[in-house]
Design a protein around this motif. Sequence first.
Motif, PDB file in Angstrom:
ATOM      1  N   CYS A  76       1.751  -3.868   1.338  1.00 59.98           N
ATOM      2  CA  CYS A  76       2.860  -4.731   1.026  1.00 59.98           C
ATOM      3  C   CYS A  76       4.001  -4.235   1.892  1.00 59.98           C
ATOM      4  CB  CYS A  76       3.310  -3.329  -0.714  1.00 59.98           C
ATOM      5  SG  CYS A  76       2.292  -4.289  -2.048  1.00 59.98           S
ATOM      6  N   LEU A 118       2.195   2.187  -1.138  1.00 66.53           N
ATOM      7  CA  LEU A 118       2.302   0.544  -0.989  1.00 66.53           C
ATOM      8  C   LEU A 118       2.246  -0.160   0.541  1.00 66.53           C
ATOM      9  CD1 LEU A 118       5.632   0.176  -3.349  1.00 66.53           C
ATOM     10  CD2 LEU A 118       3.448  -0.434  -4.106  1.00 66.53           C
ATOM     11  N   ILE A 154       8.646  -4.674  -0.314  1.00 69.58           N
ATOM     12  CA  ILE A 154       8.348  -3.568  -1.661  1.00 69.58           C
ATOM     13  C   ILE A 154      10.522  -4.342  -2.473  1.00 69.58           C
ATOM     14  CG2 ILE A 154       9.306  -1.066  -1.752  1.00 69.58           C
ATOM     15  CD1 ILE A 154       6.954  -0.964   0.274  1.00 69.58           C
ATOM     16  N   LYS A 156       1.189  -9.045  -1.500  1.00 66.37           N
ATOM     17  CA  LYS A 156       0.752  -8.146  -2.098  1.00 66.37           C
ATOM     18  C   LYS A 156       2.395  -7.663  -2.613  1.00 66.37           C
ATOM     19  CE  LYS A 156      -3.986  -6.207  -1.557  1.00 66.37           C
ATOM     20  NZ  LYS A 156      -3.985  -4.901  -1.656  1.00 66.37           N
ATOM     21  N   GLY A 182       5.151  -5.046  -3.419  1.00 62.04           N
ATOM     22  CA  GLY A 182       5.095  -3.146  -4.290  1.00 62.04           C
ATOM     23  C   GLY A 182       6.545  -3.183  -5.213  1.00 62.04           C
TER      24      GLY A 182
END
Length: 104
Positions: free
Chosen positions: A69, A64, A72, A6, A8
């Motif tokens: 995450c 996030l 970022i 993941k 962000g």
Amino acid sequence: MNDTLKIGILYSTTGPYGSMGRDARDGADFAMAEYGGVEGLAIEPVFFDPHADLAAYLDGARHLLRAGCRHIVGTITSAARKEVIPLVEKHDGLLWYMCPYEGF
């Protein structure tokens, strides 16, 4: 085992920096789609729009990080970066900012 990474995305796509934020978000989306994944992990973008509200950048970074995450991508201004860097670093994350330094 989680098979996604993941990432962000923290850009204001509305407000005074909206056009720059939309372009930056589009660029991040394009790069992630083009790259596809890393070491067998699919990339999943998680987006937060702070609507050009300086305090909301901190809320966005918190959101996030809670979403998983640790990388970022975002912020347009140095003021926004100063808001989120301590929190991101506290959680062993990295803030990647692509916008040029705005000072002259």
